[in-house]
Structure formats: C-alpha cells, structure tokens
Design an enzyme around this catalytic site. Structure first.
Site, short mmCIF file in Angstrom:
data_model
loop_
_atom_site.label_atom_id
_atom_site.label_comp_id
_atom_site.label_asym_id
_atom_site.label_seq_id
_atom_site.Cartn_x
_atom_site.Cartn_y
_atom_site.Cartn_z
N GLU A 1 -6.91 -2.97 11.87
CA GLU A 1 -6.00 -2.72 10.61
C GLU A 1 -6.59 -1.60 9.81
OE1 GLU A 1 -6.06 -6.87 8.83
OE2 GLU A 1 -4.41 -7.27 9.69
N CYS B 1 -1.84 -13.26 4.19
CA CYS B 1 -2.48 -12.44 2.93
C CYS B 1 -1.26 -11.76 2.33
CB CYS B 1 -3.40 -11.48 3.33
SG CYS B 1 -2.88 -10.28 4.82
ZN ZN Z 1 -1.86 -8.67 3.84
#
Ligand code: ZN
Length: 645
Positions: free
Chosen positions: A313, A403
């Site tokens: 990420e 998240c």
């Molecule tokens: Zn996130």
C-alpha cells in the site's frame, strides 16, 4: 498568533452539494457502521470491533477477533459521531456514544493500557512488536476520538480514559533508564498527542509526540532491535520488511522523499507539521516542505490519491503513477488532506488548499457510494473489470480491514474545520461550501453566510451579518485550477492582483451589516496533461472542470474505452443533469472511436484501423461505479495537434 481552524460548532454547511452528503453520514453511514462493527450487517466482512471490547471488559466470553488495530474502527466511528453531534444535537446517538465510552472504560487495563488485542490475551507481549502490532496507533485514535467528544459534548469521561492511556505510554516510552526507546510502526499517536496537548495544555503530551518524531529512524533501528529480541530475523509480517516501509529508514529531518506505506507517511507528516506548528522548529518545517513537494510534484495522482502500488500500500518512485493498478487508498487521500490542512495553518498558501480540494472532491469522495453503504478501499484511475478483477470496480459494504469507511465518516463530518481559519483579524476562506460561519473579531460577533453551488457552479456569494461596523480582513482563496476569476465587493469589482498574496485575495475594510462579496471562478472544461515522465499518461489527457476530475464510464460510452480518442480541438458542452447521480454537470465532448472490425484470429496486423466520430460523455470521477459495473477511464487518449518550435 498563528492561523487556526474555527470550532466546528461555529460552522454550518448547507448546500445542495454538501447537505445530502452530510445527512447521509448522520442517517446512514453512522448507523450502518455501528451495525457492521456489531457484526449485524448482511454480506459484510466480520468486524468484531465491539465484541472485542465486550470481551476485554469481561461482559462476554470469547476470543479476540480481527487485526490488531480493530479497536481503531470504533474510535474513528466515535470521532465521527462527535462531529455529527457538533453539527446537530441527537440525544439517542449521544446516549449510544456514552454507552460505548462506558464500555471502553470497563475494558481499560488497570495501568491505563487500552488495546483490546493485548487486554484479552498475550498480556505479557504488550509493546514487544511496535513495528506490526499497532498498539500506539490504536491509542492515538482513541485520543483523537476523546478530544472530539469533549469538544462537541463538553463531557470529559472519555478524555480522562485516554489521558490515563497516554500517561501509561509516557511512562513506558522515552530515553530514561527502564523505558523503551521505540516508536510506532504505524504513525498516528504523534498527531493525536498534539491534539491532547491542545485541549489539556499538558506539556508532557507534546513532549511525548516530539520524542516519537525525533526518535524515529535513528540507528540502531528499533524495529530490527525488537525483532531480534523476539527471536526473529527482523523481517516484517506485513509490508516490505524494510525500515522505509515504516518511514524509519532515516531520522525524519533527513527524509526528503515520501517512502513506504502511504497512510503511515501521511500521518507522520501531519504529526510533524503539528509539532512544528506548536514548537516553531525550523528544521522540522523544512522537512515538511521537502516531503510535501516530493508528494505533490512527483507522487500524487490527479485525484489526490497517493500510494501507487498494492505491494505494501505504498509509494514507489517519482512519476510512477499507474492507473489501472493504482492503489491510492481512500485513507491515504484523507491523510493527504490532514497533511495539507496542517501545512496551510503554518503557511497560508493556496497550494495547500488546492491539494486539499483536489483530494476531497476526487480521491476521497470516490471512496463512498451515493447510497452511503458501500466503500472503495482502493481508488484506481482506470478499471477494466473482468472475472477475478471485477471486485476492484465495485464498492464493498465493509472490509475485514475496515480503516477507510470510518475514516471517511470522520473527515466528512468535520469538513467545516477545513473550510475556514482565523488569524487575529483575518478570516480565511480555504474551501468554498454553502453555509455559514460565526467568528469574533475584536469582541464583535460576525456571521458570514456563504451561498454557492460549488463545485458544480462558478459563483460564490458571501454576506456579512454584524452589528455596527467592524474592521477586519477577508482572505479569499483563488483556486489554483482557476484561470479567470473576479471579485465584487458591494457590486464594485476589485483588482484581484493588487490584493493577492500566495493565492489569497486580502480584502481589508470596515464591514457592516449586509455587505456582500461576489466571487466568480470560471469553470470551463480543461484538458489536463501530466508531466512527460508519467509514462502511463503519454498521449493522454484528463478532463477537469473546476476542482472536479472527470472520467468516462462504460455505461455511458460502451465497452473498450481505450478505443476512444478525444478530438484535437474537442468542443465541450456541459449539461446539468438533475436525474443523474444526485444531479451532476455532465461533459459532452467530440471524439473518435476506433473501428474493431476484421480482427478475427489475429493479434497483430498491418496498421489499417479506421475511426468514426462520436460524442464522449464524462462524469465526475468520484461518482463512478454507482451504476452498472463496467470499465472506467480518467486519462483519455488525445488526438493532439503537434506543433513545432
Ligand atoms: Zn483505509
């Protein structure tokens, strides 16, 4: 005095663009997320977030479920609830929040420790894996939520809980004998501690934030040391395992490029800017600028998305911005807004507000569906959904690692904070959004009303409400995307360039009741090109109108979007469609489509394709994937006129 945001309670957002979206956060997003975290949402990934607290509090039996940072979902949800309560009282919601806070209090360990993963089990392993286990990250989110709850309700029970947690962290970490000389694997607590300092004025929280920021990346590397202590080789469970994944490859003041996990980086840079704001530390401010420039000049998508690769990420290298495989996590674009907003308070310069706006209307709003029930974690700039890749083109109701959804809720419900700030007798307008703001200058209460259909329309109308005459300065941002603007004060046009400083027009005068400011920001359809080093966009342009980046979708243009070429001298028409996607300006442009005939049983052939004239139809990127699933494209092939010197 430095520039600072105004209290959320003083700001109302009320416009055809924002009102339905904020209502959705309150009426749909908050209740749905509550259901998701209680595992009562159909077809959604299991969360366990509430149950973990019940187990930790001894109210239920069971095992911890989920990622080590599962608690942070509940904290972010509480933070969003707090902001919603600031906007509009809701006794039922407040009561629910109070019950959750009671639950958190019951779950808290005797010594203040506050992470259910290590309250429920493995108590002896607390703080033994800062790199991967997110304990400081979770406590950071609890702190942010508690500060928001205090500010909106005036209740301090939650604040006391997180102060106990922060005091425990203060005792555990530091440079004194017997303390751990570590810092978080996922930054977040740094910026949270600055918030805690601001509401308590307790210096120890600022000093702890400073310790975490100063200690990061020093040699010998703490993450490697602690891994060896655990009997591991130092290889990470997640990410690349290299210190730069955690921004721990160098002391922060020596970092000049954004490296590693993008959300981590954004939260770190935000914490650094916060600390610099409080301490005036020039070396830290310098580092913030360096990192800022690297992100926005070389590593940011046109949508404000950051973090180019799924692998970790993470950021990759300068100008590496692939479209179909873009990661551009919703949280990372939100993190970029946090960073930009903090830089803006340090230095009122439109470049920060421009990026904030770019991310907001594009890479952040794309994260949530129009029904408020589905989310993108990943925000590609091109989609070609086939078979196993189809999910990437469809928002999901929840994620095992969830998240992004509560992060969206807390950002959007606190959006007012990003629109204005005040510095002594100057009121800054950073983001234009219909509604009103109350502020006090030299003891005089003033209300500024803002009427606008921004970002869809070009006009913003401001009206001053005050008793008597008050001398102050209105500082109005001229958006960086705008090439033609004009401002009238009480119907008289002013010479913008005379009052312009770093993209803000400063209008100082004695204002009185009913004074009126009209702003006009021309919003033609613009073809935007990327730096030549962004190899993926060679020969392509993106369409932008105002701050809004557009895309084309299969449902409007048919399949095989890469067959489409915009005309060199494309003529664009913008038509308001009230029935489409909640009401949007649709762009119609002239273009060509490659003919696909006579391709049987061949992969290659002599160049012989023909093209037919078509009308290309584009919609705002943030609204893609709200209709039939299909292809999507931001960067369109462009039939350019090549001109020589
Ligand atoms: Zn996130």
């Amino acid at each position: 005095m430095k520039a600072q945001s105004l209290p959320l309670k003083n700001i109302q957002l009320n416009s055809n663009f924002w009102s339905p979206r904020l209502k959705l956060i309150h009426d749909v997003v908050i209740p749905c997320q509550w259901e998701a975290m209680n595992d009562r949402l159909e077809d959604a990934a299991k969360s366990g977030a509430v149950q973990n607290f019940k187990i930790a509090a001894g109210r239920e039996q069971g095992e911890f479920y989920g990622c080590p940072f599962q608690d942070s979902d509940l904290a972010k949800w509480l933070e969003a609830v707090s902001y919603c309560l600031s906007a509009k009282p809701d006794s039922k919601l407040e009561q629910l929040a109070d019950e959750v806070i009671d639950l958190i209090a019951d779950a808290q360990a005797e010594n203040g420790y506050l992470v259910t993963r290590y309250i429920i089990k493995d108590q002896d392993q607390r703080w033994t894996n800062l790199r991967d286990e997110h304990e400081l990250y979770v406590i950071g989110h609890q702190i942010e939520a508690a500060v928001a709850y205090l500010e909106s309700t005036g209740k301090d029970k939650f604040l006391k809980i997180v102060q106990r947690a922060a005091d425990h962290v203060t005792a555990v970490f530091g440079r004194q004998p017997g303390q751990l000389r570590g810092y978080p694997g996922h930054e977040e607590i740094e910026l949270a501690l600055v918030k805690l300092f601001r509401v308590t004025r307790e210096k120890r929280y600022l000093e702890l934030s400073q310790y975490f920021i100063d200690e990061r990346g020093r040699e010998p590397n703490y993450f490697i040391k602690e891994a060896i202590r655990r009997g591991e080789s130092g290889k990470a469970k997640w990410g690349s395992g290299l210190p730069d994944y955690y921004q721990a490859h160098l002391p922060v003041r020596e970092q000049t490029t954004a490296e590693g996990h993008a959300v981590r980086a954004m939260y770190l840079f935000s914490g650094m800017a916060d600390l610099a704001y409080e301490t005036g530390d020039q070396s830290l401010i310098h580092a913030c600028y360096q990192l800022w420039r690297n992100v926005v000049q070389r590593r940011m998508y046109i949508t404000g998305g950051v973090g180019s690769t799924h692998h970790g990420e993470a950021f990759t290298f300068d100008y590496d911005l692939p479209n179909e495989t873009a990661y551009a996590e919703t949280c990372a674009a939100i993190g970029l807004i946090f960073f930009a907003h903090r830089m803006l308070q340090l230095d009122i310069d439109h470049q920060f507000a421009d990026v904030m706006e770019r991310a907001l209307y594009n890479g952040v709003l794309s994260g949530i569906s129009l029904d408020g029930k589905h989310y993108f974690y990943v925000n590609p700039l091109a989609a070609f959904p086939r078979d196993k890749y189809s999910n990437a083109a469809r928002r999901q109701p929840w994620y095992g690692c969830a998240c992004c959804p509560p992060n969206l809720a807390r950002l959007l419900s606190s959006l007012g904070k990003y629109c204005y700030s005040q510095q002594e007798d100057t009121l800054y307008l950073h983001l234009y959004a219909g509604g009103s703001v109350q502020f006090i200058i030299n003891g005089s209460k003033i209300t500024l009303e803002q009427r606008t259909e921004y970002p869809w329309q070009e006009k913003v109308n401001l009206r001053i409400n005050t008793k008597g005459r008050v001398k102050f300065t209105l500082a109005l941002r001229i958006p960086g995307w705008c090439r033609q603007s004009n401002i009238k004060v009480n119907q008289t046009e002013i010479a913008i360039s005379k009052f312009l400083n770093k993209g803000y027009v400063y209008i100082s005068r004695e204002w009185s009741q009913g004074d009126n400011v009209e702003l006009f920001f021309a919003m033609p359809v613009e073809k935007i090109e990327a730096h030549p080093s962004v190899r993926m966009n060679a020969g392509r342009v993106a369409l932008q109108r105002g701050p809004v980046v557009y895309c084309i979708e299969q449902v409007d243009n048919g399949a095989d979007l890469n067959d489409i070429i915009l005309s060199a001298k494309a003529e664009f028409k913008v038509k308001w469609n009230p029935d489409l996607l909640g009401g949007v300006p649709v762009i119609f442009g002239t273009g060509w489509r490659r003919d696909r005939s006579r391709w049987e049983n061949q992969l290659y052939r002599f160049d012989s394709s023909s093209h037919k004239k078509i009308t290309v139809r584009a919609i705002p990127y943030a609204l893609w994937a709200n209709r039939d699933q299909g292809e999507m494209l931001v960067w369109l092939r462009d039939e350019r006129n090549i001109s020589g010197n």
